[in-house]
Design a protein around this motif. Sequence first.
Motif, PDB file in Angstrom:
ATOM      1  N   PRO A  66      -4.788  -8.420  -1.230  1.00  0.00           N
ATOM      2  CA  PRO A  66      -5.931  -9.328  -1.069  1.00  0.00           C
ATOM      3  C   PRO A  66      -5.517 -10.557  -0.270  1.00  0.00           C
ATOM      4  CG  PRO A  66      -5.739  -8.598  -3.351  1.00  0.00           C
ATOM      5  CD  PRO A  66      -4.495  -8.143  -2.649  1.00  0.00           C
ATOM      6  N   LYS A  67      -6.404 -11.068   0.557  1.00  0.00           N
ATOM      7  CA  LYS A  67      -6.047 -12.183   1.446  1.00  0.00           C
ATOM      8  C   LYS A  67      -5.572 -13.410   0.679  1.00  0.00           C
ATOM      9  CE  LYS A  67      -9.288 -10.657   5.022  1.00  0.00           C
ATOM     10  NZ  LYS A  67      -9.688  -9.432   4.270  1.00  0.00           N
ATOM     11  N   HIS A  68      -6.161 -13.645  -0.494  1.00  0.00           N
ATOM     12  CA  HIS A  68      -5.758 -14.830  -1.257  1.00  0.00           C
ATOM     13  C   HIS A  68      -4.405 -14.645  -1.934  1.00  0.00           C
ATOM     14  CE1 HIS A  68      -7.543 -12.340  -4.460  1.00  0.00           C
ATOM     15  NE2 HIS A  68      -6.783 -13.039  -5.291  1.00  0.00           N
ATOM     16  N   ARG A  69      -3.811 -13.436  -1.805  1.00  0.00           N
ATOM     17  CA  ARG A  69      -2.502 -13.176  -2.422  1.00  0.00           C
ATOM     18  C   ARG A  69      -1.377 -13.151  -1.382  1.00  0.00           C
ATOM     19  NH1 ARG A  69      -1.493 -14.193  -7.200  1.00  0.00           N
ATOM     20  NH2 ARG A  69       0.154 -12.634  -7.180  1.00  0.00           N
ATOM     21  N   LEU A  70      -1.629 -13.696  -0.205  1.00  0.00           N
ATOM     22  CA  LEU A  70      -0.591 -13.696   0.820  1.00  0.00           C
ATOM     23  C   LEU A  70       0.650 -14.443   0.357  1.00  0.00           C
ATOM     24  CD1 LEU A  70       0.369 -13.033   3.668  1.00  0.00           C
ATOM     25  CD2 LEU A  70      -0.907 -15.031   4.504  1.00  0.00           C
ATOM     26  N   LYS A  98       0.839  -1.197   0.000  1.00  0.00           N
ATOM     27  CA  LYS A  98       0.000   0.000   0.000  1.00  0.00           C
ATOM     28  C   LYS A  98       0.877   1.253   0.000  1.00  0.00           C
ATOM     29  CE  LYS A  98      -3.717  -0.013   2.507  1.00  0.00           C
ATOM     30  NZ  LYS A  98      -4.639   0.008   3.682  1.00  0.00           N
ATOM     31  N   ALA A  99       1.881   1.292   0.862  1.00  0.00           N
ATOM     32  CA  ALA A  99       2.775   2.451   0.913  1.00  0.00           C
ATOM     33  C   ALA A  99       3.555   2.594  -0.388  1.00  0.00           C
ATOM     34  CB  ALA A  99       3.735   2.318   2.096  1.00  0.00           C
ATOM     35  N   ALA A 100       4.008   1.461  -0.942  1.00  0.00           N
ATOM     36  CA  ALA A 100       4.754   1.506  -2.196  1.00  0.00           C
ATOM     37  C   ALA A 100       3.889   2.056  -3.323  1.00  0.00           C
ATOM     38  CB  ALA A 100       5.262   0.111  -2.546  1.00  0.00           C
ATOM     39  N   GLU A 101       2.673   1.575  -3.410  1.00  0.00           N
ATOM     40  CA  GLU A 101       1.776   2.028  -4.481  1.00  0.00           C
ATOM     41  C   GLU A 101       1.504   3.527  -4.375  1.00  0.00           C
ATOM     42  OE1 GLU A 101      -2.328   0.513  -6.624  1.00  0.00           O
ATOM     43  OE2 GLU A 101      -2.028   0.078  -4.501  1.00  0.00           O
ATOM     44  N   GLU A 102       1.238   4.009  -3.178  1.00  0.00           N
ATOM     45  CA  GLU A 102       0.987   5.438  -2.998  1.00  0.00           C
ATOM     46  C   GLU A 102       2.210   6.267  -3.383  1.00  0.00           C
ATOM     47  OE1 GLU A 102      -0.170   5.671   1.075  1.00  0.00           O
ATOM     48  OE2 GLU A 102      -2.206   4.928   0.727  1.00  0.00           O
ATOM     49  N   LEU A 103       3.387   5.782  -3.003  1.00  0.00           N
ATOM     50  CA  LEU A 103       4.623   6.499  -3.324  1.00  0.00           C
ATOM     51  C   LEU A 103       4.860   6.543  -4.828  1.00  0.00           C
ATOM     52  CD1 LEU A 103       7.080   7.930  -2.103  1.00  0.00           C
ATOM     53  CD2 LEU A 103       8.225   5.716  -2.004  1.00  0.00           C
ATOM     54  N   TYR A 104       4.670   5.412  -5.509  1.00  0.00           N
ATOM     55  CA  TYR A 104       4.885   5.370  -6.956  1.00  0.00           C
ATOM     56  C   TYR A 104       3.857   6.218  -7.706  1.00  0.00           C
ATOM     57  CZ  TYR A 104       8.344   1.679  -6.340  1.00  0.00           C
ATOM     58  OH  TYR A 104       9.459   0.969  -5.984  1.00  0.00           O
ATOM     59  N   GLN A 105       2.622   6.201  -7.269  1.00  0.00           N
ATOM     60  CA  GLN A 105       1.606   7.024  -7.925  1.00  0.00           C
ATOM     61  C   GLN A 105       1.956   8.503  -7.803  1.00  0.00           C
ATOM     62  OE1 GLN A 105      -1.946   5.658  -5.936  1.00  0.00           O
ATOM     63  NE2 GLN A 105      -2.410   4.126  -7.511  1.00  0.00           N
ATOM     64  N   SER A 106       2.416   8.911  -6.633  1.00  0.00           N
ATOM     65  CA  SER A 106       2.818  10.303  -6.425  1.00  0.00           C
ATOM     66  C   SER A 106       4.024  10.658  -7.284  1.00  0.00           C
ATOM     67  CB  SER A 106       3.142  10.526  -4.943  1.00  0.00           C
ATOM     68  OG  SER A 106       3.719  11.793  -4.732  1.00  0.00           O
ATOM     69  N   ALA A 132      -5.454 -11.862  12.916  1.00  0.00           N
ATOM     70  CA  ALA A 132      -4.252 -11.020  12.818  1.00  0.00           C
ATOM     71  C   ALA A 132      -3.687 -11.057  11.401  1.00  0.00           C
ATOM     72  CB  ALA A 132      -3.205 -11.492  13.832  1.00  0.00           C
ATOM     73  N   THR A 133      -3.734 -12.247  10.787  1.00  0.00           N
ATOM     74  CA  THR A 133      -3.256 -12.376   9.403  1.00  0.00           C
ATOM     75  C   THR A 133      -4.091 -11.515   8.473  1.00  0.00           C
ATOM     76  OG1 THR A 133      -2.653 -14.684   9.857  1.00  0.00           O
ATOM     77  CG2 THR A 133      -2.736 -14.027   7.557  1.00  0.00           C
ATOM     78  N   ALA A 134      -5.410 -11.576   8.626  1.00  0.00           N
ATOM     79  CA  ALA A 134      -6.307 -10.788   7.775  1.00  0.00           C
ATOM     80  C   ALA A 134      -6.059  -9.292   7.953  1.00  0.00           C
ATOM     81  CB  ALA A 134      -7.762 -11.133   8.098  1.00  0.00           C
ATOM     82  N   ASP A 135      -5.865  -8.856   9.196  1.00  0.00           N
ATOM     83  CA  ASP A 135      -5.592  -7.436   9.459  1.00  0.00           C
ATOM     84  C   ASP A 135      -4.283  -6.996   8.789  1.00  0.00           C
ATOM     85  OD1 ASP A 135      -7.893  -7.234  10.949  1.00  0.00           O
ATOM     86  OD2 ASP A 135      -6.889  -7.438  12.901  1.00  0.00           O
ATOM     87  N   LEU A 136      -3.289  -7.860   8.844  1.00  0.00           N
ATOM     88  CA  LEU A 136      -2.007  -7.531   8.222  1.00  0.00           C
ATOM     89  C   LEU A 136      -2.127  -7.464   6.694  1.00  0.00           C
ATOM     90  CD1 LEU A 136       0.328  -9.624  10.525  1.00  0.00           C
ATOM     91  CD2 LEU A 136       0.497  -7.153  10.157  1.00  0.00           C
ATOM     92  N   CYS A 137      -2.946  -8.329   6.120  1.00  0.00           N
ATOM     93  CA  CYS A 137      -3.182  -8.254   4.674  1.00  0.00           C
ATOM     94  C   CYS A 137      -3.784  -6.895   4.309  1.00  0.00           C
ATOM     95  CB  CYS A 137      -4.105  -9.382   4.223  1.00  0.00           C
ATOM     96  SG  CYS A 137      -3.312 -11.007   4.166  1.00  0.00           S
ATOM     97  N   ASP A 138      -4.725  -6.427   5.125  1.00  0.00           N
ATOM     98  CA  ASP A 138      -5.324  -5.115   4.887  1.00  0.00           C
ATOM     99  C   ASP A 138      -4.272  -4.009   5.009  1.00  0.00           C
ATOM    100  OD1 ASP A 138      -7.790  -6.276   4.507  1.00  0.00           O
ATOM    101  OD2 ASP A 138      -8.475  -5.927   6.578  1.00  0.00           O
TER     102      ASP A 138
END
Length: 456
Positions: free
Chosen positions: A424-428, A163-171, A413-419
Amino acid sequence: NPLLDEVRQYYAAHNEDEEVISQEDVNLEHILSHWVAEPDAMSNVLDLISNFIYSLLDCRPRPLSLRPIISGLDPDTAHFSSSCISFLQAFPSSPKHKLHLDKAMCLFAISTITRWIGQIEEAEDILKEARGLMLQSGRSGRQRLLFVDWGVGMIYVEQGNYKAAEELYQSALKRSSAMFRPNKGLNALLEFGMSSVNTAKGIPGAAKGALNAIRFIKKELASGPSLISSCYFNAGFAEFQDGNLDSAKKYFEEAKACGEEYVDEFATALVMLAELADHEGDFMQAKALRAQAFALVQKMPDQTVVFACEATAIYAVYLAMEGDPTQAREIITPAVTNVSKQLSGRAVQCKYLAGMVELIDGEFEKSRACFEEILEDCISISELRYRARSQRALGEISLVQGDLLGAKKHFDATADLCDTMGLPKHRLYCDLRCYTPNETFDGWTLYQEGHAMFRT
């Protein structure tokens, strides 16, 4: 001093040689830290220090004492020989202007290795100083800042913070497109970074960004084979996940060809081709390719460097999957010991793989202890991916041992970390099979499907 000059020239010639760096890194850091303060050497030595740091990051990441020295440099006091001035005149800025940027890039390199070993606050402070110098340097500084954003984004990807990487690259891409005559090479790097995020998220067609980057990286950046190989690996894996197996094989072969002279690139390509062979049902070919890769790694003169430890740990898990956990433990134990001398993302990765060996062999208490230790390590270095995977593994162990509430707690906890990761959870699990618990551990799958036993 003729002897000092000879030592300096030796280190200057080998400051990217991992074999020399892994043995002489302390001496090299000491020599460079004094040499860079000399006014007539500052220009050349700043570049040497940056190269040294990135090579150290690859083979033996550790804390550095260079930050106060680099921060204290005053580029306005530097002296330039006539030959150096002639070379620097090829750049659009003045020699001293370029030196301010080189100082900033050197600080960025220090922040990168500092972030990688988990010293996040210090890394952010160093990066802030580097960004400030770049923002004071006009167009050239703004272009360097795009390169910095690419580098920070790739660390985010390594840590699972998509998420952080995507935001940084978009900017960064938005700022780049707003520039007059954008730098195509920098755009290519940013597109490659976004491609890495999209591959992890399972977005179809993610290979395009990596492939588009290759031509410009070769032309604009004159980069070595490592970055080109990384683009091909990314494109190959994206195509693999999209089901385009012929294209995937083509790009893995291209990566292998790029890295023929480099053990790490060549061995990695063999492992990727083995994964493809496994998928196609050619298990003997897959086993042979992995054995070939491990044989190359065993020939490396220093088995304590990061890549040797990582590759050994990966091979160990496949041995356990093939029914030989005893040999797996024999080779992974020293690898984990060596790489764990300095906590880093690679150390966590190898510890996780050691936990997988125990999980495969049904040694649940040993694997539990390993994954619990990893959770603590991950928190200290802001690593998300192996933290999420370790939580999932702990959930599976709890479920096997009849602790349903404990299992649900770990899966939550795993689901929260995926968020948090933006994944997506299936892409862990979006890489090699050795990272994924086998199908007998189905608690995470049932949890995602909303099975009744987890609706409490």
